[in-house]
Design an enzyme around this catalytic site. Structure first.
Site, PDB file in Angstrom:
ATOM      1  N   ARG A 163       0.820  -1.087   0.012  1.00 57.67           N
ATOM      2  CA  ARG A 163      -0.156  -0.053   0.099  1.00 57.67           C
ATOM      3  C   ARG A 163       0.769   1.314  -0.158  1.00 57.67           C
ATOM      4  NH1 ARG A 163      -5.082  -1.569   3.832  1.00 57.67           N
ATOM      5  NH2 ARG A 163      -6.486  -2.139   2.326  1.00 57.67           N
ATOM      6  N   LYS A 171     -15.498 -14.904   5.952  1.00 61.33           N
ATOM      7  CA  LYS A 171     -16.860 -15.053   6.302  1.00 61.33           C
ATOM      8  C   LYS A 171     -17.805 -14.985   4.876  1.00 61.33           C
ATOM      9  CE  LYS A 171     -16.856 -12.590  10.635  1.00 61.33           C
ATOM     10  NZ  LYS A 171     -17.317 -11.388  11.346  1.00 61.33           N
ATOM     11  N   GLY A 195      -7.309  -7.586   0.878  1.00 62.94           N
ATOM     12  CA  GLY A 195      -6.031  -7.392   1.632  1.00 62.94           C
ATOM     13  C   GLY A 195      -5.085  -8.648   1.775  1.00 62.94           C
ATOM     14  N   GLY A 244     -12.463  -4.367   1.444  1.00 63.65           N
ATOM     15  CA  GLY A 244     -13.779  -3.996   1.342  1.00 63.65           C
ATOM     16  C   GLY A 244     -14.142  -3.095   0.289  1.00 63.65           C
TER      17      GLY A 244
HETATM   18  C1  3PG Z   1      -8.958  -1.819   4.848  1.00 58.85           C
HETATM   19  O1  3PG Z   1      -7.653  -2.103   5.140  1.00 58.85           O
HETATM   20  O2  3PG Z   1      -9.870  -2.403   4.485  1.00 58.85           O
HETATM   21  C2  3PG Z   1      -8.949  -0.364   4.950  1.00 58.85           C
HETATM   22  O3  3PG Z   1      -7.709   0.467   5.325  1.00 58.85           O
HETATM   23  C3  3PG Z   1     -10.121   0.133   5.622  1.00 58.85           C
HETATM   24  O4  3PG Z   1      -9.920  -0.135   7.068  1.00 58.85           O
HETATM   25  P1  3PG Z   1     -11.250  -0.518   8.017  1.00 58.85           P
HETATM   26  O5  3PG Z   1     -11.989  -1.900   7.226  1.00 58.85           O
HETATM   27  O6  3PG Z   1     -10.706  -0.642   9.317  1.00 58.85           O
HETATM   28  O7  3PG Z   1     -12.171   0.656   7.828  1.00 58.85           O
END
Ligand code: 3PG
Ligand code: MG
Length: 440
Positions: free
Chosen positions: A51, A211, A397, A420
């Site tokens: 990232r 999940k 991720g 997400g």
């Molecule tokens: C992630 O890693 O999905 C983003 O940085 C957002 O983080 P969060 O899910 O804690 O809002």
């Protein structure tokens, strides 16, 4: 006669938001929202800098425009200040990658920050401390956003991974400063919407991870759009359970059995309408524990033999038809891997989110652990190791982190920095952090 080379008309970019290329930024102070929510160990050391490295093109562009750059980000989900989630080490890594000084201030608002920002010269870079040390960040608080906005002339959103959140630094701030997209955000949106809206078919989508409830929506979208949908990872266990297959002590969500059944019904309906396949693993690698030296077995629900040879993949696997009550499913098995890899060789686009097993568990020798072989097979097939290389998009991720840790990121067409956010974009949602930016 001069032959004029026929120029193709410039295509209007399907990205409707202004980017840093559309803004006049020369000499301005820019507040850059990045997503430096990177994996860190207990001492705060950066475990994976994908990232961070993906944010460099925007920073370099801003440096060329002679900007003063203030970068802000969150890290983790702290409750108040938490030194383990400081961005200090991210500043160091950014410095190493950029080969340029990066100043760090251990707060993100307040007098220290104001002074540091005032003292910036053209070409200076200042990273602020974790925004989420203040609950106002998650509360989309206007006063907090105002304190950030007061530091700069222009806001640049480049934290693709966080644009599905309406936080102070993704939403409220855009009401206070001219706000445009960074290069990473634009690249992500173009790659993801392109693969979803206009894929070269056949399209295979692979969904893994833990999940079902997190991915229920994207599964429905994929069943509607893709030619083959593969389900793997711990998520598959709930589907197997719904199918009446013993899963021992595997991670599963018995409370989501109905969701799983809904998905299976939906897939059956789709398969009646057109050529469509939903593929659930037909075999698995199981073990009692997640360790480097765990004794693994292959369980094949359709097999009727029990062979004696253990130690997959170094030797032919032992085969059994049943997961024993004390065992856990930790990876897809070799038949499932072969099926997926083979089917992928008939596809022109593959969208993949979620590893097939506990791929992150390290091995005795080298990075590939005992539960990563299913994931590795998918990677190899996607990379074209079996002859044909489909267009490839990797999101999520953990999946991107695994691929990065294997040093293979460059082997794919697009490896997203978003988890997400990518899923929501694939599902066709409007993301608040993008919507808030200026239109072209
Ligand atoms: C992630 O890693 O999905 C983003 O940085 C957002 O983080 P969060 O899910 O804690 O809002
Ligand atoms: Mg997340």
């Amino acid at each position: 006669m001069i032959m004029l080379k026929k120029l193709s008309k410039p295509q209007p970019s399907p990205f409707a938001k202004k980017t840093i290329r559309d803004a006049s930024l020369t000499g301005k102070t820019v507040l850059l929202r990045a997503d430096y929510n990177v994996p860190v160990d207990a001492d705060g050391n950066v475990q994976n800098d994908y990232r961070i490295s993906q944010s460099l093109p925007t920073i370099q562009y801003l440096l060329k425009q002679k900007c003063k750059i203030i970068i802000c980000s969150h890290l983790g989900r702290p409750k108040g200040k938490d030194s383990a989630l400081s961005l200090k080490n991210v500043a160091k890594r950014l410095h190493d990658l950029l080969k340029k000084d990066v100043q760090f201030v251990d707060d993100c608002v307040g007098p220290k920050v104001v002074t540091a920002a005032k003292n910036l010269k053209v070409g200076d870079i200042l990273l602020l401390e974790n925004l989420r040390f203040y609950e106002q960040e998650k509360n989309n608080d206007k006063d907090f956003a105002k304190q950030l906005a007061d530091l700069a002339d222009v806001f640049v959103q480049d934290g693709f991974g966080v644009v599905h959140r309406a936080d102070a630094s993704t939403d409220a701030i855009t009401k206070m400063l001219p706000s445009v997209a960074g290069l990473l955000l634009e690249k992500e949106v173009l790659a993801i919407t392109g693969a979803m809206q206009n894929p070269k078919r056949p399209l295979m989508t692979i969904v893994g991870g833990a999940k079902i409830s997190d991915k229920i929506e994207i599964l429905k979208v994929f069943i509607n759009r893709a030619d083959i949908v593969v389900i793997g990872g711990a998520m598959a266990n709930t589907f197997l359970l719904a199918d009446g297959i013993a899963i021992g002590e595997s991670v599963a969500e018995p409370e989501d059995l109905d969701l799983a059944r809904d998905i299976l019904r939906l897939a059956k309906k789709e398969a009646k309408k057109r050529s469509f396949v939903l593929y659930l693993p037909q075999d698995a690698v199981v073990a009692d524990e997640i360790t480097k030296t765990a004794q693994t077995r292959i369980v094949d629900w359709d097999a009727h033999v029990i062979a004696a040879v253990e130690n997959y993949p170094k030797q032919p696997p032992s085969i059994s038809a049943r997961v024993r009550s004390h065992e856990k499913i930790l990876d897809i098995g070799p038949f499932s891997g072969a099926f997926i890899a083979g089917a992928m060789q008939m596809c022109n686009t593959v969208i993949w989110n979620g590893t097939m097993g506990v791929a992150e568990a390290k091995g005795v020798q080298g990075p590939v652990g005992p539960f990563a072989h299913g994931t590795e097979l998918i990677i190899e097939s996607m990379m074209g190791e079996f002859g044909r290389r489909p267009n490839s998009l990797i999101g999520g991720g953990d999946t991107a982190a695994y691929v990065a840790q294997r040093g293979l990121t460059d082997c794919f067409d697009h490896v997203s920095t978003g988890g997400g956010a990518g899923l929501e974009l694939m599902a066709g949602h409007k993301l608040p952090g993008i919507e808030a930016l200026q239109n072209k």
